[in-house]
Scaffold this active site. Structure first.
Site, PDB file in Angstrom:
ATOM      1  N   SER A   4      17.448 -44.398 -35.435  1.00 24.95           N
ATOM      2  CA  SER A   4      18.860 -44.053 -35.563  1.00 24.95           C
ATOM      3  C   SER A   4      19.331 -44.271 -37.010  1.00 24.95           C
ATOM      4  O   SER A   4      18.675 -43.783 -37.933  1.00 24.95           O
ATOM      5  CB  SER A   4      19.668 -44.893 -34.564  1.00 24.95           C
ATOM      6  N   ASP A  13      19.301 -40.204 -29.197  1.00 24.24           N
ATOM      7  CA  ASP A  13      19.196 -41.296 -30.146  1.00 24.24           C
ATOM      8  C   ASP A  13      18.038 -42.256 -29.832  1.00 24.24           C
ATOM      9  O   ASP A  13      17.809 -42.608 -28.669  1.00 24.24           O
ATOM     10  CB  ASP A  13      20.521 -42.072 -30.136  1.00 24.24           C
TER      11      ASP A  13
END
Lengths: 292, 139, 111
Positions: free
Chosen positions: A54, A182
């Site tokens: 991320s 994510d």
């Protein structure tokens, strides 16, 4: 830890500690990794692989590509600005109200990702994993089966885009025929990748997701639920990785007195400083391990 | 539309394979999906291993009774032994520094039972200790 | 449980067949331990013939992989069958071990 003999590709035996740097999810806070890098560089400690998830993927890539800290900061300031969430995805709103008519599907995201995609492309200028000076691994999560996906080839900007697909906000990213969300959804601090790739000493910089002070909207509620899950996942996985790894894992968990929000790029110098401070606190231990 | 099966074996490691084979055989006649059969074998194996290694510690090895009922959408499993009761509350705190591979059941084995089975329950009484769980499936 | 070793390009391929449970685990642990202490730390475990494993199998694999890695080697898995794969997945082991579809790929991965 005693240095272990490892055969390199030429078949010769050398003595080395394979050092991995793992940067977890944490949006702007991940820039603290640059502070950590400064400390390692100053001590001449070379890193042999970088793993990012991320927000951490942005800096993992910068470090692996060999960018100086100033360039990484500059790039972040250019790429990560408020306006990347300014353009709402109008279709998403219609999909919410009339999912049948407007064909709700796995590409859902409230924010139009056109700008962030362009910014990442400009920021990483078409570099690929093979341009990295240190092996680079970026993690995302397969939306359909929850598996952690480790990206280590192809276009870096594309991999980062997959890794930062915050659910509900950015649409999942289609890559290699899979829809990716994510990386934090599968592991907010992907130490397992470093273990699997043969690291000995693992320096892991992780961040807990912030909790909302008050929940006043659906989006805040969503962020809160997501933080609760992700922080618990962080702790469980960290415990497991510690047991599963044959050598040391050094956690570096910077503390921020000021609240750092998703687009607080004006706080970057402060964030980097805190990263430096947290790294320096662990430095004696790291040096001790490296010197056996 | 339900059928009950039962088998009693000595609480020794040699019996683990027999329990697993028994499950496979009974399920084979009822078109139970393969992955469900595997998960049942896994959960029963873990539970019986715990009884064999800990339940009868310091006692003459007794027996384990495995009973289960196959219904159209679920399988109900009951495992009974006559050794020491498993008391999570009085068990020593887990040694968090022990390597994962050195940790005893209660860790990984129990985790696998919880991951694969539903409605897990445990009762200890003078007539024995009974672990029950259910596995739902789509025929 | 049958155990057999084959040498391929400096890698020791260990073939198991049968079920891994609390009864069979000690012999496998001992076998792998013997290989590692004799310096054979580049290991491929061929699980093509293993149809069942309990947590006993997970524990022994982890012990062996940590010892192999501590010596600078690795233990990699090949031909994991679907049921066994499920156990590896739910316990998080697929994220920390290298898995390959077949023995040749696993051996080649050691370079």
């Amino acid at each position: 830890m005693t240095p272990s003999p490892v055969s390199d590709k030429s078949g010769q035996t050398m003595t080395t500690n394979r050092i991995a740097l793992v940067i977890g999810s944490g949006s702007v806070k991940c820039a603290a990794a640059l502070g950590l890098m400064k400390v390692l560089e100053h001590e001449n400690i070379a890193v042999n692989m970088v793993v990012g998830c991320s927000g951490g993927a942005l800096y993992a890539a910068a470090i692996a590509l060999g960018w100086p800290v100033e360039r990484a900061v500059e790039a972040t300031l250019r790429m990560w600005t408020n306006d990347i969430t300014a353009k709402k995805n109008r279709r998403a709103l219609l999909q919410l109200v009339l999912p049948g008519l407007f064909k709700f599907d796995e590409t859902f995201g409230l924010i139009d990702d056109g700008l962030i995609n362009r910014r990442l492309r400009e920021g990483y200028q078409g570099t690929t994993f093979s341009d990295a000076k240190i092996p680079l691994y970026i993690t995302a999560t397969d939306l359909y089966n929850g598996d952690q996906v480790v990206l280590s080839e192809g276009d870096i900007a594309n991999a980062i885009r997959a890794s930062i697909s915050i659910p509900y906000i950015f649409p999942p990213h289609k890559l290699n025929e899979r829809y990716m969300v994510d990386g934090y959804q599968s592991d907010p601090l992907p130490i397992g990748v470093a273990i699997r790739e043969g690291a000995d000493l693992i320096i892991a910089m992780g961040f807990e997701s912030p909790y909302q002070e008050r929940i006043t909207s659906l989006m805040r509620y969503n962020l809160q639920v997501s933080s609760v899950t992700s922080n618990n996942l962080l702790k469980t996985n960290f415990a497991f990785h510690n047991l599963a790894h044959h050598a040391e894992i050094i956690p570096i968990l910077p503390e921020f007195k000021h609240r750092i929000k998703l687009f607080d790029t004006d706080k970057l110098p402060y964030v980097i400083e805190e990263g430096e401070r947290a790294a320096e606190a662990q430095l004696p231990y790291i040096k001790k391990l490296l010197n056996g | 539309m339900s059928q009950r099966f039962q088998i009693t074996r000595a609480a020794e490691l040699e019996s683990l394979q027999m329990f697993r084979d028994f499950i496979a055989e009974c399920c084979a006649h009822h078109n139970i999906p393969n992955e469900i059969v595997f998960e049942l074998k896994l959960a029963v194996d873990e539970a019986c291993t715990n009884i064999i290694q800990h339940g009868y510690k310091g006692m003459d090895p007794g027996s384990i009774v495995l009973a289960f009922r196959i219904e159209p959408d679920r399988i109900l499993v009951q495992i009974t032994d006559f050794g020491h009761a498993f008391e999570p509350a009085s068990a020593p705190a887990p040694d968090l520094n022990a390597a994962l591979e050195d940790r005893e059941l209660g860790g990984l084995g129990l985790f696998l039972i919880y991951q694969t089975m539903d409605n897990i329950d445990y009762q200890a009484s003078q007539d024995g200790n009974t672990l029950t769980f259910t596995k739902y499936y789509r025929p | 449980m049958n155990i057999q070793d084959i040498q391929k390009n400096g890698v020791t391929v260990v073939q198991f067949s049968g079920s891994i449970d609390a009864l069979t685990a000690p012999a496998i642990t001992e076998h792998l331990g013997g290989l590692i202490s004799s310096g054979q730390i580049r290991l491929v475990v061929d699980l093509g013939g293993v149809d069942f494993t309990s947590s006993a199998g997970l524990r022994l694999l982890l012990g062996a992989v940590k010892d192999a890695r501590a010596g600078g080697g690795d233990l990699r898995l090949a031909a994991v069958q679907p049921d066994v794969m499920k156990v590896l997945k739910i316990s998080g082991f697929t994220n920390i071990l290298k898995l390959f579809e077949n023995v040749d790929d696993a051996v080649a991965s050691f370079g």
